[in-house]
Design an enzyme around this catalytic site. Structure first.
Site, PDB file in Angstrom:
ATOM      1  N   TYR A 209       4.550  -0.750   4.718  1.00  0.00           N
ATOM      2  CA  TYR A 209       5.113  -1.994   5.261  1.00  0.00           C
ATOM      3  C   TYR A 209       4.083  -3.120   5.205  1.00  0.00           C
ATOM      4  O   TYR A 209       3.945  -3.896   6.140  1.00  0.00           O
ATOM      5  CB  TYR A 209       5.632  -1.792   6.687  1.00  0.00           C
ATOM      6  CG  TYR A 209       6.410  -0.515   6.878  1.00  0.00           C
ATOM      7  CD1 TYR A 209       7.470  -0.212   6.026  1.00  0.00           C
ATOM      8  CD2 TYR A 209       6.086   0.388   7.872  1.00  0.00           C
ATOM      9  CE1 TYR A 209       8.189   0.973   6.169  1.00  0.00           C
ATOM     10  CE2 TYR A 209       6.800   1.575   8.032  1.00  0.00           C
ATOM     11  CZ  TYR A 209       7.839   1.861   7.181  1.00  0.00           C
ATOM     12  OH  TYR A 209       8.547   3.035   7.331  1.00  0.00           O
ATOM     13  N   HIS A 210       3.405  -3.211   4.057  1.00  0.00           N
ATOM     14  CA  HIS A 210       2.368  -4.224   3.844  1.00  0.00           C
ATOM     15  C   HIS A 210       2.702  -5.084   2.621  1.00  0.00           C
ATOM     16  O   HIS A 210       1.925  -5.159   1.672  1.00  0.00           O
ATOM     17  CB  HIS A 210       1.001  -3.561   3.623  1.00  0.00           C
ATOM     18  CG  HIS A 210       0.464  -2.817   4.795  1.00  0.00           C
ATOM     19  ND1 HIS A 210      -0.615  -1.943   4.688  1.00  0.00           N
ATOM     20  CD2 HIS A 210       0.828  -2.822   6.094  1.00  0.00           C
ATOM     21  CE1 HIS A 210      -0.875  -1.433   5.876  1.00  0.00           C
ATOM     22  NE2 HIS A 210      -0.019  -1.945   6.747  1.00  0.00           N
ATOM     23  N   PRO A 211       3.837  -5.775   2.587  1.00  0.00           N
ATOM     24  CA  PRO A 211       4.153  -6.577   1.401  1.00  0.00           C
ATOM     25  C   PRO A 211       3.265  -7.810   1.293  1.00  0.00           C
ATOM     26  O   PRO A 211       2.989  -8.481   2.285  1.00  0.00           O
ATOM     27  CB  PRO A 211       5.614  -6.980   1.631  1.00  0.00           C
ATOM     28  CG  PRO A 211       5.760  -6.996   3.124  1.00  0.00           C
ATOM     29  CD  PRO A 211       4.872  -5.886   3.625  1.00  0.00           C
TER      30      PRO A 211
ATOM     31  N   HIS B 294       0.846  -1.196   0.000  1.00  0.00           N
ATOM     32  CA  HIS B 294       0.000   0.000   0.000  1.00  0.00           C
ATOM     33  C   HIS B 294       0.881   1.246   0.000  1.00  0.00           C
ATOM     34  O   HIS B 294       1.534   1.519   1.010  1.00  0.00           O
ATOM     35  CB  HIS B 294      -0.893   0.020   1.236  1.00  0.00           C
ATOM     36  CG  HIS B 294      -1.972  -1.013   1.236  1.00  0.00           C
ATOM     37  ND1 HIS B 294      -2.154  -1.900   2.279  1.00  0.00           N
ATOM     38  CD2 HIS B 294      -2.955  -1.277   0.344  1.00  0.00           C
ATOM     39  CE1 HIS B 294      -3.194  -2.672   2.019  1.00  0.00           C
ATOM     40  NE2 HIS B 294      -3.694  -2.320   0.852  1.00  0.00           N
TER      41      HIS B 294
END
Length: 604
Positions: A535-537, A334
C-alpha cells in the site's frame, strides 16, 4: 455474515472509545461558507496536503482553501492497536488493484483490496504509524536523476523540521532528528517477546541494532511510531488541528474534486468539486492549485482536467489541455511476500483476546500505556543489502516482523481484508487456527516493475484503474526469493527457536505442490502466488528533468504544459524510498511549502 459482524464490532469499539476515552481527537468543524476565490487551493487533506495547507496559511495575507473528499477520521483510527479496524473502516477509498498477470495467484481474481486513506489525514490516519524515512542514497539518487535540491543534504532539514522526536537519542543519531516540530515521533512502548527475539536474532546473524533514520539503515530495529502519548499523530492532527484558528484557512470536507479549469493561456484558474455529493460547484484561484491527493487520485484529477497522454484523453472524449504522457505512468509500489509464518509457544505473541480485556481499556484510558498504544502485531523491522546494488549501505530488502499471522482470527476477516482466495486460505492456513505465531514479511525496497494509473471513465466519481504490474520484472522475483531465504534464516535462529519454540509452517503452498519443496523454483512459485502490495503507491507524476519524456513535474513541482499547478505528494517521487512513504510525504509537503513561498517572494 462476516462483514456485518465485523461492522458491528467496529461500531462497538467506536462506542466504547467515545464513551470511556475522553481525550481522543474530535471532529474537524469543516463546513465553511466558502469564498468565491482563494490565493491557493490545496486538493487533498492527507499526509502532504495537511502539511502544505497549514504552512501556506502561515502567511497571513494568503487565503488558503483545503478540499478533502472524505470526512473527519473516526475514533478508532486514533488508537494504534486498532490499525486493522482503521484500514478496513470508513476512512479509505474502496479501491482494488487490477488483476495481476505475474503475481497474486492465490488472491481472489489475482487482485486485492487497495485501502488508501480517504478523509482528514489521508493514509496517515489508517497506516501502521512506522516512521522510516528511507535511505540517504534514495534522495541522492533523486538528485542524480536531475532533480536538483532533492539530495539528502537538502531534504534532511525538512525531515528534522517536521519532527518532535521522543525516541532514544544517542551521540550517533541526535544530528538526524528534530525536536519541537509538529509531528510527534515516539519509541514503541509495548511489544511481545517476539521483538526481543527479532533483535537477538539479528545480532546472531551479525547485524547491529540501529536507528533506521540515523547514520546507517543496515540492521535491525524496534519501532519509532508517529504517536503522541499513545494516540495516533496523523498529519491532520499534527499540522491542521493547531492551525484551524487561522481566519485565512478554510477546510472543506466531503468535497470531491472533479477537475481543474483553465483560462485561454492554460493557466489554472479554478477547481470544480462535488460538495457532499450534490451539485458541482467551483472556486476560483488567483495564485496556484496544489494537488496533494496521492499517487492514485492526483493523476486521476490531472487526466480528468485534460493533462495527460493525448491518446488516452481522446479515447474518453476529454479535451487535451496538455499532452503529458507521464501522468499516471511510472506507478511503483513495494511488493511484499505474505504468509511466511512460524508457530510459537502460547503467550509469546499477540492475540485478539487482549484487545477486549476491560483492564486493557482502563490502562489506556488512565495512563495511555499497554497493548493499545502499539499497532496490532507489529514488532520491528530489518534492512539488508543482499548484493543487488554496488553500495552495501543501500538496502534492497526490508523485513517486517509481526507477532501475528493471517489466520489469527480463524479466517473471520483478515483473509478478506488481504484479498486471499477463500478455498486456498482454508487449505493453507487452517492448521494455524487457534495457534499463536509470528510472520516475517520480506519487502523489495526498489522494485524494477512499473505499473500505471489510468482512467476507467470520464466520470470523476468512477474509480481509476490501478495496475501495479507486480513482478513483471523477473529480477524482482529473484530478489524476493533471496528475501524468503533470509527470512527463513532469521526465523530459525536460536533466538526464535529457544525463547519462543518457533516452528516454521512448512506446509506445501497450494499451487506449488508439484515443485521440489524449498528449492528456488518452489520459492519462485511462492513469490508469484503470495506477493501483493505494501500500500505504498508512488511515482505517477514523476519529478524529472525537462528532456525526460515521462516526466510530469519539475524539481519545483510545477506541472508541465500548464501554469499555476503544482503537485506535492508521493506521486512526484521518481523512485521509491527504502521504507514507508509517510515520512517522505511529510518532507515533500514541508519542502513544497517553502518552494511556493520562495517563488512568491515570501521570506521565511
Amino acid at each position: 455474515m462476516f462483514p456485518s459482524l465485523w461492522s458491528f464490532g467496529r461500531s462497538l469499539v467506536r462506542m466504547l472509545l467515545t464513551t470511556i476515552v475522553t481525550d481522543l481527537p474530535m471532529d474537524f468543524d469543516t463546513d465553511p461558507q466558502l469564498q468565491a476565490a482563494y490565493d491557493f487551493v490545496v486538493v487533498g487533506g492527507g499526509t502532504s496536503g495537511s502539511v502544505v495547507a497549514s504552512r501556506l496559511a502561515e502567511v497571513p495575507s494568503w487565503r488558503v482553501l483545503l478540499l478533502e473528499s472524505g470526512g473527519s477520521a473516526t475514533p478508532e483510527t486514533a488508537v494504534p492497536a486498532f490499525s486493522l479496524l482503521a484500514m478496513d473502516g470508513d476512512n479509505k477509498w474502496d479501491y482494488r488493484v487490477a488483476p495481476q498477470a505475474h503475481a497474486q495467484y492465490n488472491f481472489k481474481g489475482h487482485s486485492s483490496p487497495y485501502p488508501l486513506g480517504k478523509g482528514m489525514g489521508g493514509s496517515s490516519s489508517i497506516n501502521l504509524m512506522t516512521h522510516v524515512r528511507g535511505n540517504k542514497r534514495d534522495y541522492d539518487n533523486w538528485a542524480h536523476l536531475g532533480n536538483l535540491g532533492w539530495d539528502y543534504h537538502s531534504v534532511l532539514p525538512y525531515f528534522r523540521k517536521s519532527e518532535d522526536f521522543h525516541g532514544k537519542v544517542t551521540n550517533d543519531n541526535s544530528e538526524f532528528h528534530g525536536f519541537g516540530g509538529p509531528l510527534s515521533v515516539e519509541a514503541q512502548s509495548w511489544s511481545t517477546p517476539v521483538q526481543d527475539a527479532l533483535l537477538d536474532g539479528g545480532r546472531e546473524l551479525g547485524y547491529p541494532v540501529i536507528d533506521p533514520n540515523g547514520y546507517s539503515q543496515i540492521g535491525f530495529s524496534a519501532l519509532d511510531l508517529t504517536t503522541h502519548r499513545g494516540i495516533r499523530s496523523s498529519a491532520s492532527e499534527s499540522y491542521l488541528r493547531p492551525n484551524i484558528y487561522r481566519k485565512n484557512l478554510d477546510i472543506c470536507t466531503h468535497a470531491h474534486v472533479t477537475k481543474i479549469t483553465f483560462d485561454d493561456y492554460n493557466r489554472a484558474v479554478g477547481v470544480r468539486f462535488l460538495r457532499k455529493g450534490e451539485k458541482e460547484q467551483e472556486v476560483f484561484v488567483s495564485r496556484e492549485v496544489i494537488l496533494s491527493a496521492g499517487a492514485v487520485n492526483t493523476p486521476q484529477i490531472l487526466l480528468l482536467s485534460g493533462i495527460g497522454g493525448r491518446h488516452q484523453l481522446h479515447k474518453l472524449g476529454i479535451f487535451v489541455n496538455a499532452d503529458v504522457p507521464g501522468v499516471g505512468a511510472n506507478l511503483q509500489d513495494h511488493p511484499t511476500v505474505y504468509g511466511l509464518t512460524w508457530k510459537i509457544k502460547r503467550g509469546m505473541g499477540q492475540n485478539l483476546i487482549n484487545m477486549v480485556d476491560p483492564s486493557v481499556f482502563a490502562d489506556y484510558r488512565l495512563h495511555k500505556r499497554g497493548v493499545l498504544t502499539s499497532p496490532f502485531g507489529l514488532e520491528g523491522k530489518a534492512w539488508t543489502s543482499l548484493g543487488y546494488t554496488v553500495d552495501p549501505a543501500w538496502p534492497d530488502l526490508e523485513f517486517t516482523v509481526f507477532s501475528a499471522h493471517p489466520a489469527l482470527d480463524n479466517g473471520f476477516r483478515i483473509a478478506d481484508m488481504m484479498g486471499f482466495e477463500r478455498k486456498f486460505f482454508g487449505r493453507y492456513f487452517s492448521p494455524l487456527f487457534g495457534r499463536e505465531g509470528f510472520t516475517i514479511a520480506p519487502m523489495l525496497t526498489r522494485p524494477k516493475s512499473r505499473g500505471s494509473v489510468t482512467l476507467s471513465s470520464s466520470d470523476p466519481t468512477e474509480p481509476p484503474i490501478i495496475d501495479p504490474n507486480f513482478l513483471s520484472s523477473s529480477e524482482d522475483v529473484d530478489s524476493l526469493i533471496d528475501g524468503i531465504k533470509f527470512s527463513l534464516l532469521l526465523g530459525n535462529t536460536s533466538s526464535f527457536r529457544d525463547a519462543l519454540e518457533a516452528e516454521f509452517h512448512d506446509q506445501a503452498l497450494p499451487g506449488c505442490e508439484d515443485l521440489p519443496y524449498g528449492g528456488d523454483a518452489y520459492w519462485g512459485c511462492y513469490v508469484r502466488h503470495m506477493t501483493a502490495s505494501s500500500y505504498h503507491p508512488a511515482g505517477t507524476c514523476k519529478m524529472a528533468v525537462a528532456h525526460d519524456p515521462m516526466g510530469v513535474v519539475s524539481n519545483r513541482l510545477k506541472v508541465r504544459g500548464v501554469s499555476s499547478i503544482r503537485v506535492a505528494d508521493a506521486s512526484v517521487m521518481p523512485v521509491l524510498p527504502s521504507g514507508g512513504l509517510h515520512a517522505a510525504c511529510i518532507m515533500i509537503g514541508e519542502k513544497a511549502a517553502d518552494i511556493i513561498k520562495e517563488d512568491w517572494g515570501v521570506i521565511f
